[in-house]
Write an enzyme that holds these catalytic residues in place. Structure first.
Site, PDB file in Angstrom:
ATOM      1  N   ILE A  35      -0.733  73.830 -11.714  1.00 50.96           N
ATOM      2  CA  ILE A  35      -0.809  72.737 -12.682  1.00 50.96           C
ATOM      3  C   ILE A  35      -2.231  72.201 -12.533  1.00 50.96           C
ATOM      4  CG2 ILE A  35       0.259  71.113 -11.016  1.00 50.96           C
ATOM      5  CD1 ILE A  35       1.323  69.518 -13.431  1.00 50.96           C
ATOM      6  N   SER A  36      -2.969  72.154 -13.634  1.00 50.18           N
ATOM      7  CA  SER A  36      -4.395  71.812 -13.570  1.00 50.18           C
ATOM      8  C   SER A  36      -4.619  70.401 -13.043  1.00 50.18           C
ATOM      9  CB  SER A  36      -5.034  71.926 -14.959  1.00 50.18           C
ATOM     10  OG  SER A  36      -5.100  73.267 -15.347  1.00 50.18           O
ATOM     11  N   GLN A  37      -5.801  70.204 -12.481  1.00 53.66           N
ATOM     12  CA  GLN A  37      -6.243  68.888 -12.040  1.00 53.66           C
ATOM     13  C   GLN A  37      -6.243  67.930 -13.241  1.00 53.66           C
ATOM     14  OE1 GLN A  37     -10.201  69.214 -10.501  1.00 53.66           O
ATOM     15  NE2 GLN A  37     -10.429  67.012 -10.194  1.00 53.66           N
ATOM     16  N   ARG A  86       3.884  63.179 -14.497  1.00 50.37           N
ATOM     17  CA  ARG A  86       3.364  64.446 -13.961  1.00 50.37           C
ATOM     18  C   ARG A  86       4.189  64.963 -12.780  1.00 50.37           C
ATOM     19  NH1 ARG A  86      -1.236  66.183 -10.394  1.00 50.37           N
ATOM     20  NH2 ARG A  86      -2.065  68.108 -11.260  1.00 50.37           N
TER      21      ARG A  86
END
Length: 214
Positions: free
Chosen positions: A64-66, A38
Site C-alpha cells: 500500500i503506497s506511502q 487507511r
C-alpha cells in the site's frame, strides 16, 4: 469488518497535517486523506502503522503506497469531479478510494488475481463504487472505455506504455512513475492528437508494473 474509531479519525487528521507539511497544497486531496480509513486497507497486524507516512506490505508481494506518494500523484493529476480516471494497479484500493472521494469516475485494473478479488469485495463493503474494477494487463489500458481525462499508474513502469498514451484525451493528464530500480515521477500532458508534453518530478520507489507474459 473492523471499526473506524474517533482515535483513528484523529490519527488521520495528523497524517493529513504531516502530508501538508511535506508540500501537498490541494485541500480536496488532504480532505480525502482525512476521510479514508487507511487502517482498514491493511492487515490488522499493521494497524498501528496505518497512519504513519510509510508504505506497507499487503497481499501478493505488493504494497500500500506511502500516503505522501498517493497525495503527490493525486495532486499532480488535478482531478475534477466527474473526470473519467483510468487507474493502472488497483492494489489495496486506497488510491482508488482517494479518486472516488474526489468525485472521479474510476476505471481500475489489477494484474494480481488474489489482490483483485480481495480489493473488489472490500471497496464495495466500504461504499467506494468504481465504474469498473477489472483483472488484467494494465499495459493495455481499457480501450473499450477510452478516452480518459486522467490516467494514473501506481506501479513503476520501465517505459511509458503506448496504449496508455493513445487512451488519454487531448487536454488530459497522465501521472506515471518511470524507471527500473527507482522511478522518476512523470507527468504527461496531451496537447493535441500528436503532441505530448512531459514534466519530471523527483524520484520515488514503487513495486514494478507487471506485464502479462501469457
Amino acid at each position: 469488518m473492523r471499526k473506524d474509531t474517533i482515535k483513528h479519525q484523529g490519527k488521520r487528521q495528523q497524517l493529513a497535517a504531516l502530508v501538508a507539511e511535506k508540500g501537498i497544497r490541494d485541500e480536496k486531496v488532504l480532505d480525502a486523506i482525512k476521510a479514508i480509513p487507511r487502517h482498514l486497507f491493511m492487515d490488522s497486524s499493521f494497524e498501528d502503522h496505518a497512519y504513519q507516512d510509510k508504505a506497507f506490505p499487503i497481499a501478493a508481494d505488493q504494497t500500500i503506497s506511502q500516503p505522501y506518494t498517493v497525495a503527490f500523484q493525486t495532486e499532480v493529476l488535478q482531478v475534477s469531479k466527474g473526470d473519467m480516471v483510468l487507474e493502472i494497479g488497483t492494489g489495496s484500493g486506497y488510491q482508488t478510494a482517494v479518486l472516488c472521494e474526489l468525485g472521479a469516475k474510476v476505471y481500475s485494473i489489477e494484474r494480481q488475481l488474489e489482490l483483485f478479488k480481495k480489493t473488489k469485495l472490500f471497496l464495495s463493503k466500504l461504499g467506494y463504487r468504481a465504474r469498473y474494477l477489472g483483472f488484467g494487463d494494465g499495459y493495455k489500458g481499457l480501450p473499450d472505455y477510452a478516452p480518459f481525462d486522467r490516467i494514473i499508474v501506481t506501479a513503476g513502469a520501465p517505459f511509458i506504455p503506448k496504449p496508455l498514451l493513445s487512451q488519454l484525451k487531448v487536454g488530459g493528464r497522465m501521472v506515471i512513475p518511470v524507471g527500473k530500480d527507482s522511478q522518476v515521477m512523470t507527468l504527461i500532458e496531451r496537447k493535441s492528437k500528436t503532441e505530448f508534453q512531459k514534466t519530471e518530478f523527483g524520484e520515488f520507489r514503487f513495486v514494478p508494473l507487471l506485464e502479462d507474459k501469457n
